[in-house]
Design an enzyme around this catalytic site. Structure first.
Site, PDB file in Angstrom:
ATOM      1  CD1 TRP A  19      -2.670   1.768   0.618  1.00  0.00           C
ATOM      2  CD2 TRP A  19      -1.237   2.454   2.202  1.00  0.00           C
ATOM      3  NE1 TRP A  19      -2.991   3.056   0.940  1.00  0.00           N
ATOM      4  CE2 TRP A  19      -2.138   3.497   1.909  1.00  0.00           C
ATOM      5  CE3 TRP A  19      -0.252   2.656   3.163  1.00  0.00           C
ATOM      6  CZ2 TRP A  19      -2.074   4.734   2.548  1.00  0.00           C
ATOM      7  CZ3 TRP A  19      -0.171   3.882   3.800  1.00  0.00           C
ATOM      8  CH2 TRP A  19      -1.093   4.913   3.501  1.00  0.00           C
ATOM      9  CD  GLU A  23      -4.481  -1.642   2.098  1.00  0.00           C
ATOM     10  OE1 GLU A  23      -3.357  -2.090   2.432  1.00  0.00           O
ATOM     11  OE2 GLU A  23      -5.293  -1.165   2.907  1.00  0.00           O
ATOM     12  CE  LYS A  27      -6.507   5.754   3.110  1.00  0.00           C
ATOM     13  NZ  LYS A  27      -5.530   5.846   4.191  1.00  0.00           N
ATOM     14  CG  ASP A  78      -8.419  -1.027   4.487  1.00  0.00           C
ATOM     15  OD1 ASP A  78      -9.473  -0.652   5.028  1.00  0.00           O
ATOM     16  OD2 ASP A  78      -7.325  -1.028   5.091  1.00  0.00           O
ATOM     17  CG  HIS A 117      -8.461   1.892   2.132  1.00  0.00           C
ATOM     18  ND1 HIS A 117      -7.209   1.489   1.761  1.00  0.00           N
ATOM     19  CD2 HIS A 117      -8.350   2.328   3.407  1.00  0.00           C
ATOM     20  CE1 HIS A 117      -6.373   1.640   2.771  1.00  0.00           C
ATOM     21  NE2 HIS A 117      -7.049   2.146   3.773  1.00  0.00           N
ATOM     22  CG  HIS A 155      -5.904  -4.605   4.975  1.00  0.00           C
ATOM     23  ND1 HIS A 155      -4.984  -3.599   4.871  1.00  0.00           N
ATOM     24  CD2 HIS A 155      -5.196  -5.759   5.013  1.00  0.00           C
ATOM     25  CE1 HIS A 155      -3.769  -4.123   4.840  1.00  0.00           C
ATOM     26  NE2 HIS A 155      -3.873  -5.429   4.912  1.00  0.00           N
ATOM     27  CG  ASP A 179      -9.407   7.064  11.121  1.00  0.00           C
ATOM     28  OD1 ASP A 179      -8.279   7.101  10.595  1.00  0.00           O
ATOM     29  OD2 ASP A 179      -9.735   6.195  11.948  1.00  0.00           O
ATOM     30  CG  ASP A 198      -6.590   3.023   9.177  1.00  0.00           C
ATOM     31  OD1 ASP A 198      -6.674   1.928   8.639  1.00  0.00           O
ATOM     32  OD2 ASP A 198      -6.098   4.023   8.617  1.00  0.00           O
ATOM     33  CG  ASP A 238      -4.862  -1.746   8.129  1.00  0.00           C
ATOM     34  OD1 ASP A 238      -4.165  -1.297   9.048  1.00  0.00           O
ATOM     35  OD2 ASP A 238      -4.855  -1.256   6.977  1.00  0.00           O
TER      36      ASP A 238
HETATM   37  C1  RNT Z   1      -3.587   2.622   5.056  1.00  0.00           C
HETATM   38  C2  RNT Z   1      -3.684   1.193   4.643  1.00  0.00           C
HETATM   39  C3  RNT Z   1      -2.529   0.333   5.038  1.00  0.00           C
HETATM   40  C4  RNT Z   1      -1.995   0.682   6.403  1.00  0.00           C
HETATM   41  C5  RNT Z   1      -0.979  -0.255   6.935  1.00  0.00           C
HETATM   42  C6  RNT Z   1      -0.248   0.321   8.099  1.00  0.00           C
HETATM   43  O1  RNT Z   1      -4.714   3.334   4.777  1.00  0.00           O
HETATM   44  O2  RNT Z   1      -4.866   0.633   5.099  1.00  0.00           O
HETATM   45  O3  RNT Z   1      -2.851  -0.992   4.920  1.00  0.00           O
HETATM   46  O4  RNT Z   1      -3.022   0.783   7.344  1.00  0.00           O
HETATM   47  O5  RNT Z   1      -0.154  -0.663   5.929  1.00  0.00           O
HETATM   48 ZN    ZN Z   2      -5.224  -1.483   4.930  1.00  0.00          ZN
END
Ligand code: RNT
Ligand code: ZN
Length: 427
Positions: free
Chosen positions: A192, A233, A235, A267, A270, A294, A302, A304, A334
């Site tokens: 990523w 990955e 986003k 993810d 994302h 993920h 955010d 995460d 994640d």
């Molecule tokens: C970031 C991605 C990625 C990170 C990690 C730390 O938006 O999700 O996967 O969270 O690599």
């Molecule tokens: Zn991720």
């Protein structure tokens, strides 16, 4: 006052639940066996707020991601991170893997830049994984480094920056392959990159062309797939990259379609805030053999927050079950939350995902399909609703019990003890 020691009838409650599920054609004993086969990859970076172990490592930076909060007890070195993950794993039923990032290299005080990393700097992790009988996954780290200050890494127009990150990517593939070989368990190496811009770029094309060129170079060497699988990955936006992210979903979807050895990673945080990834699973699996997920939770801007048992995660698990694809989809956590006990964050997230998987495996899917085939769509919807209140919690507690992990909320007691005896002693 919160009471403990209240799960005394796990076996009896399981017996009742087993009968109820059997009436719907679901064999709960079989489901419990299948649960053991679904490994969940725990991300090491929850333990230290994505700081890493590099010499002079500071806070997470330059990646459009942010860990906020300063709950006491952050792990400060490899030993502490491993100790903390072990604690978390003891409270999560089933077998887990551990997901590393390149910044968790241990170099014995020596400054080793990202383009010089080698497998030997991960030997403590490998040794620890062997001792604990777990597999490891890996990620190159394209953030928290002076070479990402322009906002671009693999897609940088600066040749020197681009070369540096390509080299990092290559080193990480070698490390991941070595990890997989040593542990006799395929290591997923997920890429990523944060590349993007805060405001409207006039030229979106050039960075994407450069990224394609960098990836082609980075992935040139073929590795034994038993040892390592690469994934990419995407986003939609990040903090400071609201207007443009080079590695978008369309970009990587196209990339994996043209490069069949590489796996897509979705993810859950994302995409557009109202967009769920569950409907993408069957589309990807129609073309690709495998898929990495993920599991994270997007909240406003955010991506995460700690994963919880919500509709998003349930929809994902149900979809994997309905696609009969638990052997093709890899689950990884994640998120990073520095505002709560970090062990709790891991345990909450992992147990939520595992519960979702359990609920999906317990779903009497056949009955839904029957109504669908008959065109009885009202019945299908009614059953979906009714299935939500089947007694999965009794099966969950039995699963925890069988795996020697606390049932229900009992694990909170263990985390409190650990906080008192270990975390609170860290300055
Ligand atoms: C970031 C991605 C990625 C990170 C990690 C730390 O938006 O999700 O996967 O969270 O690599
Ligand atoms: Zn991720």
């Amino acid at each position: 006052m919160l009471k403990f020691g209240m799960y005394k009838n796990i076996e009896a409650e399981y017996k009742d639940a087993k009968e109820i599920y059997a009436a719907f054609g679901v064999d709960t004993d079989e489901v419990l066996k299948n649960m053991q086969k679904v490994p969940l990859s725990l991300h090491c970076w929850q333990g230290d707020d994505v700081v890493g172990l590099e010499e002079g490592a500071g806070a997470l930076s330059g990646g459009g991601i942010l860990a906020t909060g300063n709950y006491p007890g952050r792990a400060r070195n490899g030993e502490e991170i491993r100790e903390d993950i072990e604690k978390a794993m003891s409270l999560i039923p089933g077998k887990q893997r551990v997901n590393l990032h390149a910044i968790y290299a241990e170099t014995d005080g020596k400054h080793v830049d990202r383009d010089e990393l080698r497998p030997e700097y991960f030997k403590k992790w490998i040794q620890w994984a062997k001792e604990n009988g777990i597999g490891l996954d890996f990620n190159p780290t394209f953030f928290s480094h002076k070479m990402v200050e322009s906002g671009y890494t693999l897609s940088s127009k600066d040749d020197r920056v681009q070369r540096f990150w390509i080299e990092h990517g290559k080193r990480c593939r070698e490390i991941a392959a070595e990890i997989g070989k040593e542990l006799k368990s395929t290591c997923i190496n997920n890429t990523w990159i944060p590349d993007g811009s805060k405001d409207l770029p006039a030229d979106r094309m050039t960075h994407r062309r450069i990224l394609k060129e960098s990836l082609d170079e980075m992935y040139k060497t073929k590795f034994n797939k038993e040892y390592m699988i690469d994934s990419v990955e995407s986003k939609l936006f990040g903090i400071g990259s609201e207007s443009y992210v080079v590695g978008s979903h369309e970009f990587y979807l196209e990339y994996v379609m043209r490069n069949k050895d590489i796996m897509l990673c979705l993810d859950s945080g994302h995409f557009h805030p109202t967009e769920n990834i569950f409907d993408k699973i069957s589309s990807v699996l129609a073309f690709s053999p495998e898929l990495l997920l993920h599991l994270s939770r997007g909240v406003r801007w955010d991506s995460d927050h700690v994963t919880i048992l919500n509709d998003d995660v349930l929809a994902i698990a149900n979809e994997v079950k309905r696609c009969n694809a638990y052997d093709r989809v890899h689950f990884a956590l994640d998120f990073f939350d520095a505002s709560i006990n970090r062990i709790s964050a891991w345990v909450i997230g992992a147990r939520a995902v595992l519960k979702s998987i359990l609920i999906s495996l317990l779903e009497p899917t056949e009955l839904l399909l029957e109504e669908e085939e008959k065109g009885k769509l009202g019945n299908r919807l009614a059953l979906m609703e009714e299935f939500k209140s089947l007694p999965y919690a009794a099966v969950w507690n039995k699963y925890c019990y069988d795996n020697n992990t606390p049932a229900g909320h009992e694990w909170l007691k263990d985390v409190q003890e650990y906080e008192d005896n270990v975390l609170s002693k860290r300055a």
